[in-house]
Design a protein around this motif. Structure first.
Motif, PDB file in Angstrom:
ATOM      1  N   ASP A 130      -2.308  14.577  -8.969  1.00  0.00           N
ATOM      2  CA  ASP A 130      -2.180  13.854  -7.700  1.00  0.00           C
ATOM      3  C   ASP A 130      -0.694  13.749  -7.347  1.00  0.00           C
ATOM      4  O   ASP A 130       0.064  13.032  -7.998  1.00  0.00           O
ATOM      5  CB  ASP A 130      -2.820  12.467  -7.867  1.00  0.00           C
ATOM      6  N   CYS A 151      -1.358  11.484 -12.258  1.00  0.00           N
ATOM      7  CA  CYS A 151      -0.695  11.072 -11.028  1.00  0.00           C
ATOM      8  C   CYS A 151       0.808  11.201 -11.265  1.00  0.00           C
ATOM      9  O   CYS A 151       1.371  10.500 -12.103  1.00  0.00           O
ATOM     10  CB  CYS A 151      -1.090   9.628 -10.733  1.00  0.00           C
ATOM     11  N   SER A 204       0.812  -1.228   0.000  1.00  0.00           N
ATOM     12  CA  SER A 204       0.000   0.000   0.000  1.00  0.00           C
ATOM     13  C   SER A 204       0.839   1.268   0.000  1.00  0.00           C
ATOM     14  O   SER A 204       0.313   2.354   0.231  1.00  0.00           O
ATOM     15  CB  SER A 204      -0.945   0.017   1.198  1.00  0.00           C
ATOM     16  N   PHE A 239      -3.245   5.145 -10.505  1.00  0.00           N
ATOM     17  CA  PHE A 239      -4.055   4.950  -9.292  1.00  0.00           C
ATOM     18  C   PHE A 239      -5.526   5.072  -9.681  1.00  0.00           C
ATOM     19  O   PHE A 239      -5.935   6.082 -10.246  1.00  0.00           O
ATOM     20  CB  PHE A 239      -3.670   6.003  -8.256  1.00  0.00           C
ATOM     21  N   LEU A 287     -10.321  12.943  -4.258  1.00  0.00           N
ATOM     22  CA  LEU A 287     -10.584  12.348  -5.575  1.00  0.00           C
ATOM     23  C   LEU A 287     -12.082  12.101  -5.760  1.00  0.00           C
ATOM     24  O   LEU A 287     -12.655  12.356  -6.824  1.00  0.00           O
ATOM     25  CB  LEU A 287      -9.804  11.037  -5.735  1.00  0.00           C
ATOM     26  N   ARG A 339      -5.892   9.151   8.045  1.00  0.00           N
ATOM     27  CA  ARG A 339      -6.745   9.633   6.965  1.00  0.00           C
ATOM     28  C   ARG A 339      -6.813  11.153   6.892  1.00  0.00           C
ATOM     29  O   ARG A 339      -7.760  11.781   7.388  1.00  0.00           O
ATOM     30  CB  ARG A 339      -8.179   9.067   7.083  1.00  0.00           C
ATOM     31  N   GLY A 366      -8.275  11.667   3.913  1.00  0.00           N
ATOM     32  CA  GLY A 366      -7.307  11.134   2.957  1.00  0.00           C
ATOM     33  C   GLY A 366      -7.475  11.883   1.641  1.00  0.00           C
ATOM     34  O   GLY A 366      -8.501  12.562   1.423  1.00  0.00           O
ATOM     35  N   TYR A 370      -7.051  13.234 -15.029  1.00  0.00           N
ATOM     36  CA  TYR A 370      -6.331  12.886 -13.798  1.00  0.00           C
ATOM     37  C   TYR A 370      -4.886  12.565 -14.156  1.00  0.00           C
ATOM     38  O   TYR A 370      -4.627  11.737 -15.041  1.00  0.00           O
ATOM     39  CB  TYR A 370      -7.004  11.669 -13.156  1.00  0.00           C
ATOM     40  N   SER A 389      -0.534  10.656   4.086  1.00  0.00           N
ATOM     41  CA  SER A 389      -0.429   9.197   4.220  1.00  0.00           C
ATOM     42  C   SER A 389       0.933   8.625   3.866  1.00  0.00           C
ATOM     43  O   SER A 389       1.218   7.480   4.198  1.00  0.00           O
ATOM     44  CB  SER A 389      -1.451   8.512   3.314  1.00  0.00           C
TER      45      SER A 389
HETATM   46  C1  LIG Z   1      -1.501   8.205  -6.141  1.00  0.00           C
HETATM   47  C2  LIG Z   1      -2.310   8.082  -4.909  1.00  0.00           C
HETATM   48  N1  LIG Z   1      -3.234   8.989  -4.648  1.00  0.00           N
HETATM   49  C3  LIG Z   1      -3.984   8.935  -3.555  1.00  0.00           C
HETATM   50  C4  LIG Z   1      -3.834   7.900  -2.663  1.00  0.00           C
HETATM   51  C5  LIG Z   1      -4.776   7.852  -1.510  1.00  0.00           C
HETATM   52  O1  LIG Z   1      -4.151   8.127  -0.345  1.00  0.00           O
HETATM   53  P1  LIG Z   1      -4.888   8.701   0.914  1.00  0.00           P
HETATM   54  O2  LIG Z   1      -6.356   8.590   0.720  1.00  0.00           O
HETATM   55  O3  LIG Z   1      -4.406   7.862   2.028  1.00  0.00           O
HETATM   56  O4  LIG Z   1      -4.451  10.123   1.000  1.00  0.00           O
HETATM   57  C6  LIG Z   1      -2.887   6.920  -2.881  1.00  0.00           C
HETATM   58  C7  LIG Z   1      -2.724   5.808  -1.937  1.00  0.00           C
HETATM   59  O5  LIG Z   1      -2.005   4.873  -2.135  1.00  0.00           O
HETATM   60  C8  LIG Z   1      -2.106   7.008  -4.049  1.00  0.00           C
HETATM   61  O6  LIG Z   1      -1.201   6.082  -4.354  1.00  0.00           O
END
Ligand SMILES: Cc1ncc(COP(=O)(O)O)c(C=O)c1O
Length: 381
Positions: A203, A172, A49, A128, A107, A245, A102, A170, A236
């Protein structure tokens, strides 16, 4: 105490539910088959994770302990304070910050605010997938555009796919699961050519691990002054607070406003709030976590190279590599040894994603790797 059959039933139904959550790996199956662990560590080893295996810094831990006594109170009075603290940290006005349970909630809020029937989300593949899941839940179309050969977002193809119904893109960066970067100039070119009604969610969950390079720059540290861009960050990863969170978005107030309508009321908790203040103060703690990760990452690559493996260059706290065998089989082999690694990420069908764990956990990982029931010369090219 649960009876064994009840526990089995719960695990079984959770196992079904987990198929609807493609980004969460096989946590629910652990309890069902506690395998004899060759590595001698009792707990399952969690390399799936992308958490910070060392946990929060000592200063943050101290705050977490003291915050527990405020657990009877809603954290409402501190919502504004925390928003302002994060705003000050990024040197922006407080109305440019939106807190989430979180960054996952960020998102979800974006999907709810900008997508719906007849509207489209574009994202990379693989990436993601949480936002794609929420997009489908609001009956949006979802279009996945493969990454380039260097595992960057293919901005040309993404742009070519844009239609008037594309309401959200989106990105990442660094990307999960490939740990790779998309050059800033490519992202800017993409954003500049998008229609004025298309939002872009960048992200930056793994921002801290990317370091500074000609390729990578955060859209928070180098803002585009473009109201369509929303940046998501989380507590996180580098801060080691995944279990508490807390995440946030940075963006134009008029863009955050419609997102906010979909946020859970009281979506942040008292302990996370207190921890976040301390985490933002503790820049030495962050620097130490980044350095430790860089060392652990180097150690992983040393082990990989010694076995002629060639992982994708990592700019995060996890590594993706080709095993030249079906990923599901490899994941299962590790699971039998009580080691959970990232799931299979189509279309990268022979790749595994491994989160960097503690040194002893990584030793267990490599020990298990060396015992995989495949001829060694078939594990690399
Ligand atoms: C790219 C990415 N975005 C968002 C998250 C969500 O993380 P959180 O909800 O814990 O902030 C993750 C978790 O692995 C992630 O890899």
């Amino acid at each position: 105490m649960m009876t064994a059959s009840r526990r089995e039933f719960l695990c079984f139904s959770a196992g079904i539910a987990s198929t609807a959550l493609p980004w969460s790996a096989n946590v629910f199956t652990v309890e069902r088959s506690p395998a004899p662990a060759a590595h001698g560590l009792n707990q399952p080893i969690l390399l799936y994770s992308n958490e910070n295996p060392y946990g929060p810094s000592a200063k943050v831990m101290e705050e977490i302990r003291s915050a527990a006594s405020a657990s009877n109170r809603y954290p409402r009075l501190r919502y504004r304070d925390l928003t302002e603290r994060i705003a000050a940290f990024h040197k922006v006005a407080a109305d440019r910050i939106l807190l989430g349970c979180g960054s996952t909630e960020i998102l979800r809020m974006a999907a709810c605010a900008f997508l719906g029937r007849g509207q489209q989300l574009i994202h990379a593949s693989p990436t993601f997938e949480a936002i794609a899941r929420y997009a489908r839940a609001v009956e949006s179309e979802v279009l996945a555009v493969p990454l380039t050969a260097s595992f960057a977002h293919d901005v040309e193809r993404m742009l070519a796919a844009v239609t008037p119904s594309t309401k959200l893109v989106y990105i990442c960066n660094p990307n999960n699961p490939t740990a790779s970067l998309t050059p800033k100039k490519d992202m800017e070119a993409l954003i500049n050519k998008l229609p004025p009604t298309t939002m872009v969610l960048v992200d930056e969950a793994y921002h801290h691990y990317a370091g500074f390079s000609a390729t990578y720059a955060s859209f928070l540290d180098h803002p585009l002054q473009d109201d369509r861009v929303i940046v998501a960050r989380t507590f996180s990863k580098v801060y080691g607070l995944a279990g508490l969170r807390l995440g946030y978005a940075v963006g134009a107030p008029k863009i955050l406003e419609p997102m906010k309508r979909f946020g859970t009321a009281d979506n942040i908790n008292a302990i996370a709030t207190q921890a976040a203040f301390a985490a933002l103060e503790d820049s030495a703690g962050v620097a130490a976590a980044v350095e430790r990760n860089a060392n652990d990452r180097q150690e992983f690559f040393n082990h990989a190279m010694a076995r002629a493996l060639k992982p994708i260059d990592s700019h995060t706290n996890f590594v993706m590599m080709d095993t030249y065998h079906p990923a599901d089989e490899i994941v299962e082999q590790f699971r039998k040894n009580n080691i959970l690694i990232g799931r299979h990420f189509p279309p990268m069908d022979t790749y595994i994603r491994v989160s960097l764990g503690l040194p002893e956990e990584m030793q267990a990982f490599w020990k298990t790797w060396d015992l995989l029931p495949y001829p060694k010369n078939t594990m690399h090219h």
